[in-house]
Design a protein around this motif. Structure first.
Motif, mmCIF file in Angstrom:
data_model
loop_
_atom_site.group_PDB
_atom_site.id
_atom_site.type_symbol
_atom_site.label_atom_id
_atom_site.label_comp_id
_atom_site.label_asym_id
_atom_site.label_seq_id
_atom_site.Cartn_x
_atom_site.Cartn_y
_atom_site.Cartn_z
ATOM 1 N N ILE A 253 0.840 -1.202 0.000
ATOM 2 C CA ILE A 253 0.000 0.000 0.000
ATOM 3 C C ILE A 253 0.873 1.250 0.000
ATOM 4 C CG2 ILE A 253 -1.623 1.342 1.402
ATOM 5 C CD1 ILE A 253 -2.923 -1.335 2.172
ATOM 6 N N LEU A 254 1.947 1.254 0.785
ATOM 7 C CA LEU A 254 2.863 2.398 0.801
ATOM 8 C C LEU A 254 3.491 2.620 -0.568
ATOM 9 C CD1 LEU A 254 4.289 4.588 2.484
ATOM 10 C CD2 LEU A 254 6.068 2.907 2.953
ATOM 11 N N ALA A 255 3.897 1.545 -1.225
ATOM 12 C CA ALA A 255 4.492 1.668 -2.558
ATOM 13 C C ALA A 255 3.484 2.233 -3.554
ATOM 14 C CB ALA A 255 4.996 0.306 -3.036
ATOM 15 N N ILE A 256 2.232 1.821 -3.466
ATOM 16 C CA ILE A 256 1.201 2.339 -4.368
ATOM 17 C C ILE A 256 0.977 3.829 -4.124
ATOM 18 C CG2 ILE A 256 -1.278 2.245 -4.879
ATOM 19 C CD1 ILE A 256 -1.063 -0.812 -4.389
ATOM 20 N N VAL A 257 0.906 4.235 -2.859
ATOM 21 C CA VAL A 257 0.685 5.654 -2.534
ATOM 22 C C VAL A 257 1.853 6.506 -3.010
ATOM 23 C CG1 VAL A 257 0.492 7.288 -0.611
ATOM 24 C CG2 VAL A 257 -0.879 5.205 -0.627
ATOM 25 N N VAL A 258 3.084 6.046 -2.777
ATOM 26 C CA VAL A 258 4.262 6.810 -3.215
ATOM 27 C C VAL A 258 4.301 6.908 -4.737
ATOM 28 C CG1 VAL A 258 6.790 6.749 -3.311
ATOM 29 C CG2 VAL A 258 5.614 6.343 -1.152
ATOM 30 N N THR A 259 3.977 5.830 -5.433
ATOM 31 C CA THR A 259 3.973 5.839 -6.895
ATOM 32 C C THR A 259 2.937 6.820 -7.431
ATOM 33 O OG1 THR A 259 4.694 3.539 -6.947
ATOM 34 C CG2 THR A 259 3.667 4.405 -8.945
ATOM 35 N N ILE A 260 1.739 6.812 -6.877
ATOM 36 C CA ILE A 260 0.692 7.736 -7.333
ATOM 37 C C ILE A 260 1.091 9.171 -7.048
ATOM 38 C CG2 ILE A 260 -1.680 8.492 -6.870
ATOM 39 C CD1 ILE A 260 -2.401 5.536 -6.514
ATOM 40 N N THR A 261 1.707 9.421 -5.886
ATOM 41 C CA THR A 261 2.139 10.778 -5.542
ATOM 42 C C THR A 261 3.217 11.276 -6.500
ATOM 43 O OG1 THR A 261 1.630 10.352 -3.229
ATOM 44 C CG2 THR A 261 3.067 12.219 -3.695
ATOM 45 N N MET A 262 4.197 10.415 -6.791
ATOM 46 C CA MET A 262 5.257 10.813 -7.715
ATOM 47 C C MET A 262 4.691 11.048 -9.119
ATOM 48 S SD MET A 262 8.313 8.327 -6.361
ATOM 49 C CE MET A 262 9.286 8.568 -7.811
ATOM 50 N N TRP A 263 3.784 10.192 -9.550
ATOM 51 C CA TRP A 263 3.175 10.327 -10.873
ATOM 52 C C TRP A 263 2.386 11.636 -10.966
ATOM 53 C CZ3 TRP A 263 -1.972 8.036 -12.589
ATOM 54 C CH2 TRP A 263 -2.117 8.126 -13.968
ATOM 55 N N THR A 264 1.630 11.971 -9.918
ATOM 56 C CA THR A 264 0.855 13.214 -9.903
ATOM 57 C C THR A 264 1.779 14.419 -9.894
ATOM 58 O OG1 THR A 264 -0.896 12.076 -8.706
ATOM 59 C CG2 THR A 264 -0.934 14.475 -8.668
ATOM 60 N N ASN A 265 2.834 14.395 -9.093
ATOM 61 C CA ASN A 265 3.776 15.509 -9.042
ATOM 62 C C ASN A 265 4.456 15.718 -10.392
ATOM 63 O OD1 ASN A 265 3.209 16.116 -6.403
ATOM 64 N ND2 ASN A 265 4.911 14.918 -5.589
ATOM 65 N N SER A 266 4.830 14.643 -11.070
ATOM 66 C CA SER A 266 5.478 14.795 -12.371
ATOM 67 C C SER A 266 4.491 15.329 -13.411
ATOM 68 C CB SER A 266 6.074 13.469 -12.835
ATOM 69 O OG SER A 266 5.051 12.538 -13.135
ATOM 70 N N HIS A 267 3.228 14.987 -13.263
ATOM 71 C CA HIS A 267 2.211 15.496 -14.186
ATOM 72 C C HIS A 267 2.088 17.008 -14.064
ATOM 73 C CE1 HIS A 267 -1.533 15.819 -16.421
ATOM 74 N NE2 HIS A 267 -2.061 16.474 -15.392
ATOM 75 N N TYR A 268 2.036 17.517 -12.823
ATOM 76 C CA TYR A 268 1.897 18.957 -12.628
ATOM 77 C C TYR A 268 3.199 19.697 -12.902
ATOM 78 C CZ TYR A 268 -2.815 18.465 -10.934
ATOM 79 O OH TYR A 268 -4.150 18.204 -10.858
ATOM 80 N N ALA A 269 4.349 19.072 -12.735
ATOM 81 C CA ALA A 269 5.629 19.706 -13.041
ATOM 82 C C ALA A 269 5.764 19.906 -14.550
ATOM 83 C CB ALA A 269 6.777 18.862 -12.510
ATOM 84 N N ALA A 270 5.179 19.020 -15.331
ATOM 85 C CA ALA A 270 5.252 19.123 -16.788
ATOM 86 C C ALA A 270 4.370 20.256 -17.325
ATOM 87 C CB ALA A 270 4.834 17.804 -17.422
ATOM 88 N N GLU A 271 3.457 20.743 -16.515
ATOM 89 C CA GLU A 271 2.564 21.818 -16.962
ATOM 90 C C GLU A 271 3.152 23.203 -16.706
ATOM 91 O OE1 GLU A 271 -1.271 21.393 -15.249
ATOM 92 O OE2 GLU A 271 -1.708 19.543 -16.334
ATOM 93 N N GLY A 272 4.388 23.303 -16.383
ATOM 94 C CA GLY A 272 5.017 24.601 -16.192
ATOM 95 C C GLY A 272 4.966 25.089 -14.756
ATOM 96 N N GLY A 273 4.655 24.228 -13.833
ATOM 97 C CA GLY A 273 4.678 24.600 -12.432
ATOM 98 C C GLY A 273 3.507 25.437 -12.001
#
Length: 54
Positions: free
Chosen positions: A25-45
């Motif tokens: 469960i921890l690995a799933i939460v960390v993966t989703i968090t990293m994926w979401t952060n990279s999605h918003y970082a790609a939009e120019g911050g």
């Protein structure tokens, strides 16, 4: 209901399942968090609407 004696292996198996489940469960939460952060970082911050007014 039958009353059988508890096997010590039952406890170790239960604890192993509990800890492996918690790690999964921890690995799933960390993966989703990293994926979401990279999605918003790609939009120019852009800041989310909740933080834009601060």
């Amino acid at each position: 209901m039958s009353h059988s004696e508890h096997n010590p292996a039952d406890k170790s198996g239960a604890l192993m399942g509990f800890f492996l489940g918690a790690v999964a469960i921890l690995a799933i939460v960390v993966t989703i968090t990293m994926w979401t952060n990279s999605h918003y970082a790609a939009e120019g911050g852009e800041k989310p609407a909740a933080e834009a007014g601060k």
